[in-house]
Motif scaffolding. Structure first.
Motif, PDB file in Angstrom:
ATOM      1  N   ARG A 136       0.839  -1.203   0.000  1.00  0.00           N
ATOM      2  CA  ARG A 136       0.000   0.000   0.000  1.00  0.00           C
ATOM      3  C   ARG A 136       0.874   1.255   0.000  1.00  0.00           C
ATOM      4  N   ASP A 137       2.012   1.196   0.696  1.00  0.00           N
ATOM      5  CA  ASP A 137       2.908   2.355   0.755  1.00  0.00           C
ATOM      6  C   ASP A 137       3.473   2.710  -0.613  1.00  0.00           C
ATOM      7  N   LEU A 138       3.793   1.696  -1.408  1.00  0.00           N
ATOM      8  CA  LEU A 138       4.393   1.924  -2.722  1.00  0.00           C
ATOM      9  C   LEU A 138       3.359   2.090  -3.825  1.00  0.00           C
ATOM     10  N   GLY A 139       2.194   1.501  -3.635  1.00  0.00           N
ATOM     11  CA  GLY A 139       1.200   1.478  -4.708  1.00  0.00           C
ATOM     12  C   GLY A 139       1.570   0.496  -5.798  1.00  0.00           C
ATOM     13  N   GLU A 140       2.501  -0.408  -5.502  1.00  0.00           N
ATOM     14  CA  GLU A 140       2.981  -1.411  -6.457  1.00  0.00           C
ATOM     15  C   GLU A 140       3.291  -2.703  -5.717  1.00  0.00           C
ATOM     16  N   TRP A 141       3.654  -3.718  -6.485  1.00  0.00           N
ATOM     17  CA  TRP A 141       4.124  -4.957  -5.890  1.00  0.00           C
ATOM     18  C   TRP A 141       5.608  -4.825  -5.548  1.00  0.00           C
ATOM     19  N   THR A 142       6.023  -5.583  -4.555  1.00  0.00           N
ATOM     20  CA  THR A 142       7.433  -5.645  -4.191  1.00  0.00           C
ATOM     21  C   THR A 142       7.773  -7.090  -3.847  1.00  0.00           C
ATOM     22  N   ALA A 143       9.049  -7.365  -3.566  1.00  0.00           N
ATOM     23  CA  ALA A 143       9.458  -8.764  -3.421  1.00  0.00           C
ATOM     24  C   ALA A 143      10.551  -8.924  -2.370  1.00  0.00           C
ATOM     25  N   ALA A 144      10.723 -10.167  -1.916  1.00  0.00           N
ATOM     26  CA  ALA A 144      11.737 -10.503  -0.918  1.00  0.00           C
ATOM     27  C   ALA A 144      12.166 -11.948  -1.134  1.00  0.00           C
ATOM     28  N   GLN A 145      13.330 -12.299  -0.568  1.00  0.00           N
ATOM     29  CA  GLN A 145      13.826 -13.680  -0.679  1.00  0.00           C
ATOM     30  C   GLN A 145      13.861 -14.347   0.690  1.00  0.00           C
ATOM     31  N   ILE A 146      13.467 -15.623   0.729  1.00  0.00           N
ATOM     32  CA  ILE A 146      13.565 -16.420   1.955  1.00  0.00           C
ATOM     33  C   ILE A 146      15.013 -16.917   2.059  1.00  0.00           C
ATOM     34  N   VAL A 147      15.716 -16.479   3.097  1.00  0.00           N
ATOM     35  CA  VAL A 147      17.133 -16.804   3.237  1.00  0.00           C
ATOM     36  C   VAL A 147      17.359 -17.965   4.194  1.00  0.00           C
ATOM     37  N   ARG A 148      16.571 -18.048   5.258  1.00  0.00           N
ATOM     38  CA  ARG A 148      16.702 -19.143   6.215  1.00  0.00           C
ATOM     39  C   ARG A 148      15.334 -19.504   6.766  1.00  0.00           C
ATOM     40  N   LEU A 149      15.194 -20.764   7.208  1.00  0.00           N
ATOM     41  CA  LEU A 149      14.008 -21.234   7.919  1.00  0.00           C
ATOM     42  C   LEU A 149      14.466 -21.902   9.207  1.00  0.00           C
ATOM     43  N   ASP A 150      13.796 -21.577  10.312  1.00  0.00           N
ATOM     44  CA  ASP A 150      14.191 -22.120  11.612  1.00  0.00           C
ATOM     45  C   ASP A 150      12.987 -22.786  12.259  1.00  0.00           C
ATOM     46  N   ALA A 151      13.027 -24.113  12.352  1.00  0.00           N
ATOM     47  CA  ALA A 151      11.894 -24.846  12.906  1.00  0.00           C
ATOM     48  C   ALA A 151      11.728 -24.608  14.399  1.00  0.00           C
ATOM     49  N   ALA A 156       9.653   1.983   0.626  1.00  0.00           N
ATOM     50  CA  ALA A 156       8.990   3.274   0.464  1.00  0.00           C
ATOM     51  C   ALA A 156       9.720   4.362   1.246  1.00  0.00           C
ATOM     52  N   ARG A 157      10.139   4.046   2.483  1.00  0.00           N
ATOM     53  CA  ARG A 157      10.890   5.031   3.273  1.00  0.00           C
ATOM     54  C   ARG A 157      12.222   5.375   2.611  1.00  0.00           C
ATOM     55  N   GLN A 158      12.901   4.353   2.094  1.00  0.00           N
ATOM     56  CA  GLN A 158      14.186   4.582   1.456  1.00  0.00           C
ATOM     57  C   GLN A 158      14.041   5.489   0.228  1.00  0.00           C
ATOM     58  N   ARG A 159      13.030   5.248  -0.571  1.00  0.00           N
ATOM     59  CA  ARG A 159      12.840   6.060  -1.777  1.00  0.00           C
ATOM     60  C   ARG A 159      12.468   7.499  -1.425  1.00  0.00           C
ATOM     61  N   ARG A 160      11.666   7.673  -0.385  1.00  0.00           N
ATOM     62  CA  ARG A 160      11.351   9.042   0.041  1.00  0.00           C
ATOM     63  C   ARG A 160      12.619   9.762   0.502  1.00  0.00           C
ATOM     64  N   TRP A 161      13.440   9.040   1.254  1.00  0.00           N
ATOM     65  CA  TRP A 161      14.695   9.618   1.758  1.00  0.00           C
ATOM     66  C   TRP A 161      15.602  10.050   0.597  1.00  0.00           C
ATOM     67  N   GLU A 162      15.723   9.181  -0.372  1.00  0.00           N
ATOM     68  CA  GLU A 162      16.588   9.478  -1.518  1.00  0.00           C
ATOM     69  C   GLU A 162      16.060  10.652  -2.341  1.00  0.00           C
ATOM     70  N   SER A 163      14.746  10.888  -2.293  1.00  0.00           N
ATOM     71  CA  SER A 163      14.165  12.011  -3.030  1.00  0.00           C
ATOM     72  C   SER A 163      14.193  13.310  -2.228  1.00  0.00           C
ATOM     73  N   GLY A 164      14.741  13.240  -0.994  1.00  0.00           N
ATOM     74  CA  GLY A 164      14.858  14.436  -0.170  1.00  0.00           C
ATOM     75  C   GLY A 164      13.751  14.621   0.845  1.00  0.00           C
ATOM     76  N   VAL A 165      12.813  13.671   0.915  1.00  0.00           N
ATOM     77  CA  VAL A 165      11.719  13.741   1.899  1.00  0.00           C
ATOM     78  C   VAL A 165      12.115  12.895   3.099  1.00  0.00           C
ATOM     79  N   HIS A 166      12.396  13.535   4.220  1.00  0.00           N
ATOM     80  CA  HIS A 166      12.926  12.830   5.387  1.00  0.00           C
ATOM     81  C   HIS A 166      11.897  12.588   6.485  1.00  0.00           C
ATOM     82  N   GLU A 167      10.656  12.962   6.244  1.00  0.00           N
ATOM     83  CA  GLU A 167       9.586  12.697   7.200  1.00  0.00           C
ATOM     84  C   GLU A 167       8.549  11.800   6.541  1.00  0.00           C
ATOM     85  N   ASP A 168       8.037  10.836   7.288  1.00  0.00           N
ATOM     86  CA  ASP A 168       6.978   9.994   6.744  1.00  0.00           C
ATOM     87  C   ASP A 168       5.710  10.817   6.577  1.00  0.00           C
ATOM     88  N   PRO A 169       5.049  10.718   5.428  1.00  0.00           N
ATOM     89  CA  PRO A 169       3.826  11.493   5.217  1.00  0.00           C
ATOM     90  C   PRO A 169       2.688  10.974   6.089  1.00  0.00           C
TER      91      PRO A 169
END
Length: 390
Positions: free
Chosen positions: A24-39, A120-133
């Motif tokens: 919802r923050d990005l208005g797009e899909w995003t992705a991640a990788q599963i690196v470890r599983l701990d039973a 989303a926070r990282q992209r705002r920061w890189e664009s010069g917006v340092h406060e969460d809307p």
């Protein structure tokens, strides 16, 4: 009662899998990788990727991806990498697998997946917006302010999807649903409060997550039903009515393999609620490092201290109050020294709660005898500090 441990994730994921979800923050899909599983801990170490776009159907749709590195605020280039409960949420999907982009253990833990928040926070920061809307789709109230809002003939707020209400003494869920019909994430935190018409929450047909803490009055008939809330992917209940807890547990545990995280902890019977309504140490009941015997002794000492303080203000001359408060404070400190020597349970949080319990008593005394008891409060603390080992 927590989720029974399993040997493998209830919804199939394996190391190397790439999962995608809409943010919802990005208005797009995003992705991640599963690196470890701990039973043992029932967790998945999840590495977020520096990617967003249309809904992917395969890893190839992501292109040449890299791990998300965070430089916003004080992250200093750390990977966005964290342990999550290994129940893959319903709204997330596996789009394929790729060689591991990172192979070290994660040293942080999070209560929900929330893919896309950090990107989303990282992209705002890189664009010069340092406060969460301020997001129009998020709203937070206290129980008092939301009840005042619900009592006014104002229009519904369908744009609010993430709703948090704290310090609830009483709340009518029928009114809540009428005013916030679009809620998808609902967090309700009570003060041993009353939640009425809880069955009306079944009308929130797009509900994805619910967290209820220290609220009562719900019955088995109020339980959320999968056919009414088919998108529900997180059920997190703590210190709630026992009948409701049992019904929610039995209803939603079969949904875990479909992607619903279920945690139902500290089901409380009506007798417990009445006994602990005015007990500021009630959260110690069932805490991991605090035994039942220690909890009972702690509550007994709290009651002894409360009785002594109220007696001083009701019966003893004002000129001896400071001395008596110090004496009571020393007795309180020494009693918990003794308790702590048995099991070493008093850590930072418990220490703060013990002082907060004294504040609770003094506030009660002020309500009975009038304001201006700060000197008594100070004397109590002096007495405790002169002897405490915790």
């Amino acid at each position: 009662m927590s989720i029974r441990k399993q040997a493998t994730p209830p919804r199939l994921i394996t190391v190397g899998d790439v999962v995608a979800a809409h943010s919802r923050d990005l208005g797009e899909w995003t992705a991640a990788q599963i690196v470890r599983l701990d039973a043992d801990s029932q967790t998945a170490a999840v590495l977020e990727l520096d990617w967003s776009g249309p809904e992917p159907s395969s890893v190839a749709d992501l292109g040449d991806v890299a791990p998300l590195r965070l430089t916003h605020h004080s992250w200093n280039g750390a990977l966005s990498f964290c342990n999550h409960a290994w129940v893959l949420p319903r709204s997330h999907k596996v789009v394929g697998a790729m060689p591991l982009l990172h192979d070290k253990p994660a040293n942080c833990w999070a209560s929900g997946w929330r893919l896309g928040d950090q990107l989303a926070r990282q992209r705002r920061w890189e664009s010069g917006v340092h406060e969460d809307p301020i997001a129009a789709w998020k709203a937070k109230y206290t129980g008092e302010t939301v009840n005042e809002f619900l009592s006014r003939p104002t229009a519904p707020r369908p744009e609010v999807t993430h709703l948090t209400i704290t310090d609830i003494d009483s709340l009518d869920c029928a009114q809540l649903v009428q005013r916030f019909p679009g809620a998808t994430w609902l967090h309700l935190h009570g003060r041993l409060g009353l939640l009425s018409a809880a069955g009306e929450l079944n009308r929130l047909t797009s509900l994805q997550g619910i967290r209820i803490v220290d609220l009562f009055g719900m019955t088995a008939e109020d339980s959320l039903r999968p056919q009414c809330t088919p998108e529900l992917e997180s059920v997190d209940l703590y210190s709630i009515a026992a009948e409701y807890a049992s019904a929610m547990r039995s209803t939603w545990r079969p949904e875990i393999p479909a992607g619903t995280y279920v945690s139902v902890v500290r089901a409380r019977k009506p007798e417990w609620v009445e006994e602990n309504r005015n007990n500021p140490l009630r959260d110690w009941d069932g805490r991991e490092q605090i035994s039942t015997a220690t909890f009972k002794r702690a509550v007994a000492q709290y009651k002894t201290t409360r009785k002594a303080i109220l007696h001083v203000f009701a019966e003893e001359p004002a000129d001896v109050r400071s001395t008596r408060m110090e004496e009571i404070g020393r007795a309180y400190g020494e009693a918990f020294n003794k308790l702590d020597r048995r099991s070493g349970f008093i850590e930072t949080v418990e220490r703060e709660e013990l002082f907060a319990a004294l504040d609770h008593i003094v506030n009660e005394a002020e309500a009975l005898h009038g304001p201006g008891l700060e000197g008594a409060r100070d004397s109590l603390v002096v007495g405790v500090e002169s002897v405490r080992d915790w």
